[in-house]
Design a protein around this motif. Sequence first.
Motif, PDB file in Angstrom:
ATOM      1  N   LYS A 200       2.060   5.298   3.366  1.00 36.33           N
ATOM      2  CA  LYS A 200       1.388   4.033   3.596  1.00 36.33           C
ATOM      3  C   LYS A 200       1.980   3.285   4.790  1.00 36.33           C
ATOM      4  CE  LYS A 200       0.457   3.545  -1.365  1.00 36.33           C
ATOM      5  NZ  LYS A 200       0.724   2.741  -2.587  1.00 36.33           N
ATOM      6  N   GLN A 201       3.205   3.661   5.190  1.00 37.31           N
ATOM      7  CA  GLN A 201       3.895   2.943   6.256  1.00 37.31           C
ATOM      8  C   GLN A 201       4.016   3.776   7.537  1.00 37.31           C
ATOM      9  OE1 GLN A 201       7.631   2.197   4.350  1.00 37.31           O
ATOM     10  NE2 GLN A 201       6.765   0.875   2.769  1.00 37.31           N
TER      11      GLN A 201
ATOM     12  N   ARG B 268       2.815   7.424   8.402  1.00 39.26           N
ATOM     13  CA  ARG B 268       2.155   8.673   8.011  1.00 39.26           C
ATOM     14  C   ARG B 268       2.664   9.859   8.831  1.00 39.26           C
ATOM     15  NH1 ARG B 268      -1.645  10.489   4.944  1.00 39.26           N
ATOM     16  NH2 ARG B 268      -2.859  12.334   5.546  1.00 39.26           N
TER      17      ARG B 268
ATOM     18  N   SER C  28       4.602   9.439  -1.020  1.00 42.09           N
ATOM     19  CA  SER C  28       3.401   8.613  -1.190  1.00 42.09           C
ATOM     20  C   SER C  28       3.636   7.203  -0.650  1.00 42.09           C
ATOM     21  CB  SER C  28       3.028   8.550  -2.673  1.00 42.09           C
ATOM     22  OG  SER C  28       1.926   7.692  -2.871  1.00 42.09           O
ATOM     23  N   ARG C  29       4.802   6.668  -0.922  1.00 41.78           N
ATOM     24  CA  ARG C  29       5.127   5.335  -0.423  1.00 41.78           C
ATOM     25  C   ARG C  29       5.284   5.357   1.098  1.00 41.78           C
ATOM     26  NH1 ARG C  29       9.693   1.271  -2.904  1.00 41.78           N
ATOM     27  NH2 ARG C  29       9.576  -0.323  -1.284  1.00 41.78           N
TER      28      ARG C  29
END
Length: 584
Positions: free
Chosen positions: A517-518, A520, A513-514
């Motif tokens: 955000k950076q 994909r 998930s983290r």
Amino acid sequence: MTMLASLAQAYERRAARGEAPPFGFSQEKISWLISLQADGTPAGAPVDLREGEGRKRSPRSLPVPQPAKRTSGVAPNFLWDKTAYVLGVTAGDGKRTAREHAAFIDSHREWLAGEKDEGLSAFLGFLDWWRPARFTELGWPEDMKDQNVVFALESERLANIRIHDRPAAQAIWAGLSGGGDKNTALCLVSGRRGPVARLHPAIKGVWGAQSSGASIVSFNLDAFTSYGNEQGDNAPVSEAAAAAYTGMLNQFLDRDSGHRLQIGDASTVFWADGDDEAANEAAAEIFAFFFDVDDEVEAKRVGDALKRVREGLSVPDWSAALAPGVRFYVVGLAPNAARISVRFYIEDDFGVLAKSVAEHQERLHIEPPPRNTLSLWRMLLETATLRKRENIPPNLAGDWMRAILSGAPYPLTLLNAVLMRIRADHNINATRVAMLKSILIRNFDVGAPVALDPTCKDPGYVLGRLFAVYQQIQYAALGDVNASVTDKYYGAAAAHPRKVFTTLASLSQNHLSRLGKQQRGRMVNLERDIAGIMEMMEPSSDPFPANLSDKSQALFALGYYHQRNKYFAKSDKAAEADAEGDDA
């Protein structure tokens, strides 16, 4: 042929060529020579016979009369000895130095009584003239103390003739060391009748054994005797054969002989038995390189030889120096109190042994390969705490060496030792994984893959791959951390997957998930890796078993290594692409 018989035969061949001392003599480490005038007074300062420079100077190996077998008693050698006996001086406390020096003088006066030989007369004259205090008065070097000393006449010194080499001295020694009234019997080694050796000469150079030497054959308690026989009479070996096998073994055990390897606690000695001595030495040289290669040029040479053996070529095809049918002998020796234990003894055609080594090397092949050549000692260090030689598990070196050469299954202690070190330090390196792969193939008949195999459905291999993906997800999301997934969970995941993998799956979701955000695209690729690996799990089996056997843990490490290095390879390619872009 027995081990002792093959050693005695090798000694006889060398003695016939003048490369080994005759019966009654042995190669010993001699550091100093005292040159004498005809009246027995020194012709000058002692001559330093040591080789090398500075502190690295080492004694020279010279043939001298066989040394006396000492335990706790006082027993002087004939015409040579250490300075405590010869000169009455020592660097230590010297509690019994005076007794040793007196015994040396008294024995030689008895042995040489009535002799008219110039060299022996000079030697007796030296003993009459010498006083221990003269050592300091003459300013003789301190580093001479406790070293072995021989004598020579000044007129013969430059001709390298020592007093013990003179015919008169050799005749006396032949009488002192000969049969005399000793019991004679049929020798178990040579098959010839002769005087029986009640005590065999000491064997020196075995790592960990007593520095004064130890024995392979000895009887020192009543419980070892049979039919009232004493000591060597229980297993009759002639004095000539005892001197031959121990003399040859001592030569082979010399550090610079080219016929020994120290593998763990096993001092491994090897030699060839062919008609061509050049072929014998070539076989020994190649064997040493097989197991102790630490030079890239030599590693390539041995690698080429092994490749030719694997391709089915005979020994002469890849080494012209070797003749067909060369017999080869390998002995592993280990200390055992005052005795030496024989860990293994292997005799076979050199080509057969070379093929066994080649098959062993083939089983070790893995991609990506280790940075260094996989010599046996380097692999054994991977089983030891802190990678220290003294921490290698006992008996492991000898057991593994015997298995490699004989084609037997590897010792399971090797598997346990590698897995234990991985659990302890979480270092799943190429050397350890190569060892595990070879054990899987040899002991469990498992078709362990050389490189990443996406089709392998073995539960251990699949779980290892999955664990590597979880580690990569954490790294992609967080970068380098103090305690990675591997540091925290590898041991438990490899041994008890059910306890760990649900936790790892939950953690990976947070990391993904983290990461989404950076990066994909990277997140999607890692999710695909997880999905692809999960598809390889058998639907009918438990995807996360409660426990994994040692065999499955080895496959776990193999799968982890392959999957992890898939990501390393991608990183290397990306770095190369960036470098090319910068150059453009």
